[in-house]
Design an enzyme around this catalytic site. Sequence first.
Site: not given
Length: 441
Positions: A78, A118, A162, A164
């Site tokens: 990421c 993800e 969180r 995502r």
Amino acid sequence: MKKAIRNSFTFVDLFAGIGGFHQALSSLGGICVSASEINKEAIIVYKNNFPETTIIGDITKNWEELPKFDVLAGGFPCQPFSKAGNQQGFEDETSGNLFYTLVDILKAHPECKFIILENVKNLADKSENWEVIRTELKQLNFYITEDPLILSPTQFGIPQLRERVYILGIRKDVRDGEKLKNGFIHMADLGDFNNLGKSKNTCNRGLAHSILEMNYPKECELSIQEHKVLNAWLEFKYITKFEKAGVPIWLDFFGYNLTDDEFYNKSFHHTTKDQNGKQIKTTAKISEMPKWKKHFIEKNRDFYIRHKDVLDIWVEKHDMISLPLIYKKFEWNCGEYDDIIDYSQTIIQFRQSGIRVKVDNYFPTLVAINNTPIIFDNNNKVLRKISPREAANLQSFKKDFILPSNFSTIYKQLGNAVNVQIVERVFEKLCGFAVLNWREL
């Protein structure tokens, strides 16, 4: 829906970390035929938990070793999209190109039927990044989510905020044509997931305590200095009658023992960016600061002047000026709850940006740096850090998952992991778009 996919399917676990995808897909009947990971410490944890799985190492060099599979899963790096990085996206010449490695793998494996990936929420911030992903996967004959699917554990009853991005894909000939008709998986098609990710509910006070275990390791106890600092800042709240400053408190901007002339002519440490966007540290007077920074400093100064009599005594009593910088910054994010007057209903973090205190509904995002959340343990009547097992609970890791003994390592690994329950739920949804005989295609 679990019965529909309980019969075995095969998957590859790419950029595997310590095995969040593996736990989720194997619980749904999947068999992992290969995994890739380059971090040596993560590989040790992965092998301890999934000894039967072959790990091929660097996927950019070894992807041709992958056997046939039904599902390609992974949380590709990421950094190119994260706020913590330079956000170069696909222009990043190292990590940014790893998406194209996935494209090469899919070209070489036409038998792949499903994709589940993800990444950080920032991936979706730039439409050009999302368009690259959408275009590449459509060209490979996949229907994918038309818009970024942004999900957080909070939407599944898990007390961790969180957000995502999840990228879902189903091969065109595997889909049920009555459910997916025009080249995309639409948000409305996902039912319960429709429009999720937009709410950051501030209710559910106390929910964070639900992940705590009855016992905790001694390593979770706070140091003497941490206790002293937190007690000093709680005293600060009392003596200023919980008045809101309007900005986070930063002691260096109080101008302690300085006249107004001395304060406004003083040079303060300041971070700015050069022509290439790289952060550099310098010094500047308040008048030379950006407007937002000047506002921040003056708010601190005004707050100090209003409470100067009690704050001067407080600073001397606790020797606050000599503390490390991160202990001299304080942010009380419980302003809307007037009944919170101590730490028993809060979550605390010692961050590089200072001490942050918030209401005990959701934990902040677990990250790959060690700023472990602190919470009041009602069972043991103690303020402490959450344990590795409790951090694993926040990521929905199975109770029998074997964690490494090094605390710093496991917090970092869990911060890099995917939430197991979200992957389970999302993949169930994805398989619901497939024809009944999809294993035969």
